[in-house]
Enzyme design. Structure first.
Site, PDB file in Angstrom:
ATOM      1  N   GLY A 287      67.586  -4.200  38.911  1.00 17.08           N
ATOM      2  CA  GLY A 287      67.478  -2.849  39.464  1.00 17.08           C
ATOM      3  C   GLY A 287      67.819  -2.812  40.937  1.00 17.08           C
TER       4      GLY A 287
ATOM      5  N   GLY B 231      54.048 -29.426  52.374  1.00 15.62           N
ATOM      6  CA  GLY B 231      53.202 -28.230  52.466  1.00 15.62           C
ATOM      7  C   GLY B 231      51.872 -28.452  51.770  1.00 15.62           C
TER       8      GLY B 231
ATOM      9  N   ILE C 148      49.642 -23.970  46.768  1.00 15.42           N
ATOM     10  CA  ILE C 148      50.412 -24.571  45.668  1.00 15.42           C
ATOM     11  C   ILE C 148      50.392 -26.092  45.779  1.00 15.42           C
ATOM     12  CG2 ILE C 148      52.740 -24.830  44.689  1.00 15.42           C
ATOM     13  CD1 ILE C 148      53.236 -21.902  45.254  1.00 15.42           C
TER      14      ILE C 148
ATOM     15  N   GLY D   2      55.491 -22.032  51.234  1.00 14.87           N
ATOM     16  CA  GLY D   2      55.313 -20.586  51.278  1.00 14.87           C
ATOM     17  C   GLY D   2      56.356 -19.870  50.439  1.00 14.87           C
ATOM     18  N   ARG D   3      56.177 -18.566  50.300  1.00 16.97           N
ATOM     19  CA  ARG D   3      57.091 -17.761  49.495  1.00 16.97           C
ATOM     20  C   ARG D   3      57.598 -16.587  50.330  1.00 16.97           C
ATOM     21  NH1 ARG D   3      57.059 -18.658  44.012  1.00 16.97           N
ATOM     22  NH2 ARG D   3      57.404 -16.462  43.517  1.00 16.97           N
TER      23      ARG D   3
ATOM     24  N   ALA E  86      48.051 -12.187  42.816  1.00 21.97           N
ATOM     25  CA  ALA E  86      48.273 -11.318  41.664  1.00 21.97           C
ATOM     26  C   ALA E  86      47.298 -10.133  41.667  1.00 21.97           C
ATOM     27  CB  ALA E  86      48.115 -12.126  40.384  1.00 21.97           C
TER      28      ALA E  86
ATOM     29  N   HIS F   3      17.856 -19.423  35.589  1.00 22.69           N
ATOM     30  CA  HIS F   3      17.696 -20.837  35.913  1.00 22.69           C
ATOM     31  C   HIS F   3      17.908 -21.655  34.645  1.00 22.69           C
ATOM     32  CE1 HIS F   3      16.223 -24.483  37.742  1.00 22.69           C
ATOM     33  NE2 HIS F   3      15.467 -24.661  36.660  1.00 22.69           N
TER      34      HIS F   3
HETATM   35  P1  FAD Z   1      56.153 -11.222  40.736  1.00 25.37           P
HETATM   36  O1  FAD Z   1      55.092 -11.753  39.868  1.00 25.37           O
HETATM   37  O2  FAD Z   1      56.995 -12.173  41.491  1.00 25.37           O
HETATM   38  O3  FAD Z   1      57.060 -10.305  39.806  1.00 25.37           O
HETATM   39  C1  FAD Z   1      58.204  -9.682  40.250  1.00 25.37           C
HETATM   40  C2  FAD Z   1      59.113  -9.439  39.069  1.00 25.37           C
HETATM   41  O4  FAD Z   1      60.221  -8.648  39.486  1.00 25.37           O
HETATM   42  C3  FAD Z   1      59.714 -10.711  38.473  1.00 25.37           C
HETATM   43  O5  FAD Z   1      59.476 -10.723  37.100  1.00 25.37           O
HETATM   44  C4  FAD Z   1      61.199 -10.618  38.794  1.00 25.37           C
HETATM   45  O6  FAD Z   1      62.018 -11.159  37.759  1.00 25.37           O
HETATM   46  C5  FAD Z   1      61.396  -9.117  38.869  1.00 25.37           C
HETATM   47  N1  FAD Z   1      62.517  -8.709  39.729  1.00 25.37           N
HETATM   48  C6  FAD Z   1      62.781  -9.112  41.006  1.00 25.37           C
HETATM   49  N2  FAD Z   1      63.823  -8.435  41.506  1.00 25.37           N
HETATM   50  C7  FAD Z   1      64.244  -7.595  40.519  1.00 25.37           C
HETATM   51  C8  FAD Z   1      65.275  -6.621  40.444  1.00 25.37           C
HETATM   52  N3  FAD Z   1      66.050  -6.347  41.486  1.00 25.37           N
HETATM   53  N4  FAD Z   1      65.440  -5.953  39.272  1.00 25.37           N
HETATM   54  C9  FAD Z   1      64.626  -6.204  38.213  1.00 25.37           C
HETATM   55  N5  FAD Z   1      63.614  -7.092  38.236  1.00 25.37           N
HETATM   56  C10 FAD Z   1      63.440  -7.761  39.382  1.00 25.37           C
HETATM   57  N6  FAD Z   1      48.132 -15.667  42.544  1.00 25.37           N
HETATM   58  C11 FAD Z   1      46.842 -15.493  42.214  1.00 25.37           C
HETATM   59  O7  FAD Z   1      46.280 -14.423  42.487  1.00 25.37           O
HETATM   60  N7  FAD Z   1      46.136 -16.468  41.578  1.00 25.37           N
HETATM   61  C12 FAD Z   1      46.700 -17.653  41.251  1.00 25.37           C
HETATM   62  O8  FAD Z   1      46.037 -18.520  40.681  1.00 25.37           O
HETATM   63  C13 FAD Z   1      48.063 -17.862  41.584  1.00 25.37           C
HETATM   64  N8  FAD Z   1      48.671 -19.021  41.263  1.00 25.37           N
HETATM   65  C14 FAD Z   1      50.002 -19.173  41.558  1.00 25.37           C
HETATM   66  C15 FAD Z   1      50.614 -20.388  41.230  1.00 25.37           C
HETATM   67  C16 FAD Z   1      51.947 -20.592  41.523  1.00 25.37           C
HETATM   68  C17 FAD Z   1      52.600 -21.903  41.166  1.00 25.37           C
HETATM   69  C18 FAD Z   1      52.704 -19.545  42.137  1.00 25.37           C
HETATM   70  C19 FAD Z   1      54.160 -19.729  42.427  1.00 25.37           C
HETATM   71  C20 FAD Z   1      52.097 -18.345  42.473  1.00 25.37           C
HETATM   72  C21 FAD Z   1      50.743 -18.153  42.190  1.00 25.37           C
HETATM   73  N9  FAD Z   1      50.087 -16.976  42.530  1.00 25.37           N
HETATM   74  C22 FAD Z   1      48.765 -16.811  42.231  1.00 25.37           C
HETATM   75  C23 FAD Z   1      50.783 -15.871  43.198  1.00 25.37           C
HETATM   76  C24 FAD Z   1      51.143 -14.786  42.158  1.00 25.37           C
HETATM   77  O9  FAD Z   1      51.934 -15.352  41.144  1.00 25.37           O
HETATM   78  C25 FAD Z   1      51.877 -13.656  42.845  1.00 25.37           C
HETATM   79  O10 FAD Z   1      51.094 -13.168  43.911  1.00 25.37           O
HETATM   80  C26 FAD Z   1      52.125 -12.515  41.878  1.00 25.37           C
HETATM   81  O11 FAD Z   1      52.873 -12.949  40.762  1.00 25.37           O
HETATM   82  C27 FAD Z   1      52.869 -11.377  42.584  1.00 25.37           C
HETATM   83  O12 FAD Z   1      53.062 -10.333  41.692  1.00 25.37           O
HETATM   84  P2  FAD Z   1      54.276  -9.321  41.861  1.00 25.37           P
HETATM   85  O13 FAD Z   1      54.228  -8.447  40.659  1.00 25.37           O
HETATM   86  O14 FAD Z   1      54.240  -8.720  43.198  1.00 25.37           O
HETATM   87  O15 FAD Z   1      55.592 -10.207  41.816  1.00 25.37           O
HETATM   88  P1  NAD Z   2      50.953 -21.474  51.531  1.00 30.54           P
HETATM   89  O1  NAD Z   2      51.258 -20.531  52.611  1.00 30.54           O
HETATM   90  O2  NAD Z   2      49.645 -21.432  50.868  1.00 30.54           O
HETATM   91  O3  NAD Z   2      51.126 -22.969  52.053  1.00 30.54           O
HETATM   92  C1  NAD Z   2      52.311 -23.446  52.618  1.00 30.54           C
HETATM   93  C2  NAD Z   2      51.970 -24.627  53.526  1.00 30.54           C
HETATM   94  O4  NAD Z   2      53.175 -25.228  53.935  1.00 30.54           O
HETATM   95  C3  NAD Z   2      51.238 -24.196  54.792  1.00 30.54           C
HETATM   96  O5  NAD Z   2      50.113 -25.011  54.980  1.00 30.54           O
HETATM   97  C4  NAD Z   2      52.282 -24.370  55.883  1.00 30.54           C
HETATM   98  O6  NAD Z   2      51.727 -24.706  57.132  1.00 30.54           O
HETATM   99  C5  NAD Z   2      53.109 -25.503  55.320  1.00 30.54           C
HETATM  100  N1  NAD Z   2      54.478 -25.580  55.825  1.00 30.54           N
HETATM  101  C6  NAD Z   2      55.320 -24.564  56.111  1.00 30.54           C
HETATM  102  N2  NAD Z   2      56.523 -25.043  56.491  1.00 30.54           N
HETATM  103  C7  NAD Z   2      56.438 -26.398  56.442  1.00 30.54           C
HETATM  104  C8  NAD Z   2      57.364 -27.466  56.687  1.00 30.54           C
HETATM  105  N3  NAD Z   2      58.613 -27.232  57.061  1.00 30.54           N
HETATM  106  N4  NAD Z   2      56.925 -28.733  56.531  1.00 30.54           N
HETATM  107  C9  NAD Z   2      55.662 -28.992  56.137  1.00 30.54           C
HETATM  108  N5  NAD Z   2      54.752 -28.018  55.875  1.00 30.54           N
HETATM  109  C10 NAD Z   2      55.146 -26.744  56.012  1.00 30.54           C
HETATM  110  O7  NAD Z   2      52.162 -21.313  50.488  1.00 30.54           O
HETATM  111  P2  NAD Z   2      52.366 -21.921  49.044  1.00 30.54           P
HETATM  112  O8  NAD Z   2      51.386 -23.010  48.791  1.00 30.54           O
HETATM  113  O9  NAD Z   2      53.804 -22.193  48.931  1.00 30.54           O
HETATM  114  O10 NAD Z   2      51.991 -20.694  48.132  1.00 30.54           O
HETATM  115  C11 NAD Z   2      52.750 -19.481  48.214  1.00 30.54           C
HETATM  116  C12 NAD Z   2      51.907 -18.289  47.892  1.00 30.54           C
HETATM  117  O11 NAD Z   2      51.509 -18.299  46.537  1.00 30.54           O
HETATM  118  C13 NAD Z   2      50.667 -18.243  48.745  1.00 30.54           C
HETATM  119  O12 NAD Z   2      50.743 -17.139  49.585  1.00 30.54           O
HETATM  120  C14 NAD Z   2      49.541 -18.092  47.788  1.00 30.54           C
HETATM  121  O13 NAD Z   2      48.757 -16.978  48.115  1.00 30.54           O
HETATM  122  C15 NAD Z   2      50.167 -17.885  46.430  1.00 30.54           C
HETATM  123  N6  NAD Z   2      49.446 -18.754  45.489  1.00 30.54           N
HETATM  124  C16 NAD Z   2      48.147 -18.455  45.226  1.00 30.54           C
HETATM  125  C17 NAD Z   2      47.416 -19.281  44.413  1.00 30.54           C
HETATM  126  C18 NAD Z   2      45.981 -18.960  44.145  1.00 30.54           C
HETATM  127  O14 NAD Z   2      45.586 -17.829  44.385  1.00 30.54           O
HETATM  128  N7  NAD Z   2      45.185 -19.900  43.673  1.00 30.54           N
HETATM  129  C19 NAD Z   2      47.987 -20.420  43.879  1.00 30.54           C
HETATM  130  C20 NAD Z   2      49.306 -20.708  44.189  1.00 30.54           C
HETATM  131  C21 NAD Z   2      50.030 -19.850  45.001  1.00 30.54           C
END
Ligand code: FAD
Ligand code: NAD
Length: 473
Positions: free
Chosen positions: A119, A184, A188, A274-275, A323, A447
């Site tokens: 989109g 990092g 993650i 990071g993302r 999420a 408890h």
């Molecule tokens: P997304 O989930 O990224 O969804 C976006 C969607 O948009 C995707 O399906 C993509 O294909 C689609 N899209 C993108 N651009 C377009 C386009 N132009 N047209 C059509 N479709 C498109 N968060 C937590 O709260 N708890 C956790 O335990 C947790 N664990 C995580 C573990 C990992 C390994 C990772 C990578 C992330 C984790 N997160 C966690 C973060 C969580 O996944 C995200 O915060 C969440 O998915 C964000 O939701 P969203 O809907 O904004 O985006």
């Molecule tokens: P993060 O921001 O949690 O951690 C990234 C780490 O990488 C930081 O500590 C940062 O200082 C370090 N870093 C950055 N650049 C670097 C470099 N060049 N060399 C070495 N270290 C470096 O990001 P993430 O772990 O990639 O996760 C991404 C996002 O996904 C987070 O914002 C998190 O909220 C979300 N997520 C959430 C969960 C959960 O809720 N349990 C789980 C996984 C991911």
């Protein structure tokens, strides 16, 4: 012409779609993700390659670790414990498939129109959907952008989908890397580093910052660092990765630590630094939507862009990339489109790191309260004094409650220990109702439960804890 078109079907977008439909709006959700056979997949990062598959592997790896290391303490001897990685991955994939098809089912039940393709927002609240050769323009009174985020790539260690991978690659290793590097030490890195460490990898984490988990409570982060180091994660802080050179079988990583250049060779390297918001080919030049200086879509507190009727939610906008935060924004926007006065309470977004034990928190930490000049009191309770935690052999960590010194209103809850996420969630409910620590102290807890640690920490904030000697009067 729809009432609402949503671009992106992750937890922010698909929840917004369902809520819009429940509120009587006609809604379509455009999603580009598909499986190898071209079938559309909703659920976004969270269901497909994020929250759910990572938790499935965290759970499997913890069971393996316990079977190997802890069961004998209970008088259960298993003999040799064998690992079947393909079966572990199959279980994870099955859970993902079940949940992804569940979203499609919910769309059907709620009459959300699924649209497959990429989109792009055009001016005049039109969306161009490209699916292979076909291009379709759809229109709506409201557009919600929910395109999420993608892993950040760094020049010194570019992904090669073989041995330098992002989090998605790290959920799919087909065997256990003997030596695993992680760039990092954030959320993650700690979660996926723990998975492979428990399964037998020797894990080295290279973190750029000199401080470990700066977003967490400082004292608790120290405790967490100590525990994870004990578990086998070699976390090197203040490291600058200068280059990663990969050949077919391994990756040689060069990094600077304390002024000296070091080198380590890994079988696999996960880069999780990071993302970044996902806005590639999303916005036409004349669509009227702005990005901020970090590339996030600019929105106000109600997720409205400066273009009337165009909203953005989830990872693609400011705030924590979580999420639940995205889903709540999706619900808020749906309700606002339907004319309601919904809002998200950004002060109470819970954070959890799903390691073992978990680290979770909500509200302010001590450093933030000090910086804001807020006078506060603390109540802490160690799990080592909890009967249930001792009985389940989970006595590492503690609960900390922070409350306003004068009013006793709870300002923050921080937990490192068993069921930390659930304990923080209990406290968060109380905080949503403006609870004082005395309110929690006056509440009866079953408890023996680990929740009693939250009760005791709340009592301790006023010097009333029963099971620790902290009486203040
Ligand atoms: P997304 O989930 O990224 O969804 C976006 C969607 O948009 C995707 O399906 C993509 O294909 C689609 N899209 C993108 N651009 C377009 C386009 N132009 N047209 C059509 N479709 C498109 N968060 C937590 O709260 N708890 C956790 O335990 C947790 N664990 C995580 C573990 C990992 C390994 C990772 C990578 C992330 C984790 N997160 C966690 C973060 C969580 O996944 C995200 O915060 C969440 O998915 C964000 O939701 P969203 O809907 O904004 O985006
Ligand atoms: P993060 O921001 O949690 O951690 C990234 C780490 O990488 C930081 O500590 C940062 O200082 C370090 N870093 C950055 N650049 C670097 C470099 N060049 N060399 C070495 N270290 C470096 O990001 P993430 O772990 O990639 O996760 C991404 C996002 O996904 C987070 O914002 C998190 O909220 C979300 N997520 C959430 C969960 C959960 O809720 N349990 C789980 C996984 C991911």
């Amino acid at each position: 012409m729809y009432d609402v078109v949503i671009i992106g079907g992750g937890p922010a977008g698909y929840v917004a779609a369902i809520k819009c439909a429940q509120l009587g709006l006609s809604v379509a959700c455009v999603e580009s993700m598909s499986d190898s056979e071209g079938n559309q997949k909703y659920g976004g990062t969270c269901l497909n390659v994020g929250c759910i598959p990572s938790k499935a592997l965290l759970d499997s790896s913890q069971r393996f670790y316990e079977a190997n290391n802890d069961l004998s303490k209970h008088g259960i001897n298993t003999g040799e414990v064998k690992l079947d990685i393909p079966a572990m991955m199959e279980r994870k994939d099955k859970i993902v498939t079940q949940l992804v098809s569940g979203v499609s089912g919910l769309f059907k039940a709620n009459k959300v129109t699924p649209i497959q393709g990429h989109g792009k927002l055009l001016s005049g609240k039109k969306v161009e959907v490209t699916n292979g050769e076909s291009i379709e323009i759809i229109e709506a009174s409201n557009i919600i952008l929910a395109t999420g985020s993608k892993p950040i790539e760094i020049n010194s260690a570019t992904f090669n989908n073989n041995n330098i991978v992002d989090s998605t690659g790290a959920l799919e290793f087909s065997s256990i890397p003997k030596k695993l590097g992680v760039i990092g030490a954030g959320v993650i890195g700690l979660e996926l580093g723990s998975v492979w460490c428990r399964l037998g990898s020797e894990v080295t984490m290279l973190e750029a910052l000199p401080e470990f988990l700066p977003m967490a409570d400082k004292k608790m982060a120290k405790e967490v660092y100590k525990e994870f180091t004990k578990q086998g994660l070699d976390i090197k802080l203040g490291c600058k990765v200068t280059q990663a050179k990969a050949n077919k079988t391994n990756v040689k990583v060069e990094y600077e630590e304390n002024g000296s250049i070091n080198e380590k060779v890994f079988d696999k390297l996960i880069v999780c630094v990071g993302r970044a918001p996902n806005t590639k080919d999303l916005l036409s030049d004349d669509c009227g939507v702005d990005l901020d200086d970090r590339g996030f879509i600019k929105v106000d507190d109600f997720c409205s862009t400066k273009e009337p009727g165009v909203w953005a939610v989830g990872d693609v906008v400011r705030g924590p990339m979580l999420a639940h935060k995205g889903s709540e924004e999706g619900v808020m926007v749906a309700e606002r489109i339907a004319g309601k006065h919904a809002a998200v309470n950004y002060d109470l977004v819970p954070s959890v790191i799903y390691t073992h034990p978990e680290l979770a928190w909500v509200g302010k930490n001590e450093e933030e309260l000090k910086a804001e000049g807020v006078e506060y009191k603390t109540g802490s309770f160690p799990f080592a004094a909890s009967g249930r935690a001792l009985a389940t052999d989970e006595s590492v960590g503690s609960v900390k409650v922070l409350a306003d010194k004068l009013t006793d209103t709870i300002l923050g809850i921080h937990v490192f220990g068993p069921s930390a996420a659930e304990l923080v969630q209990q406290g968060l409910i109380a905080m949503e109702f403006g609870s004082s620590s005395e309110d929690i102290g006056l509440t009866m807890f079953s408890h023996p439960t680990v929740s009693e640690a939250l009760h005791e920490a709340a009592l301790a904030a006023n010097g009333h804890a029963i099971h620790i000697g902290n009486r203040k009067r």
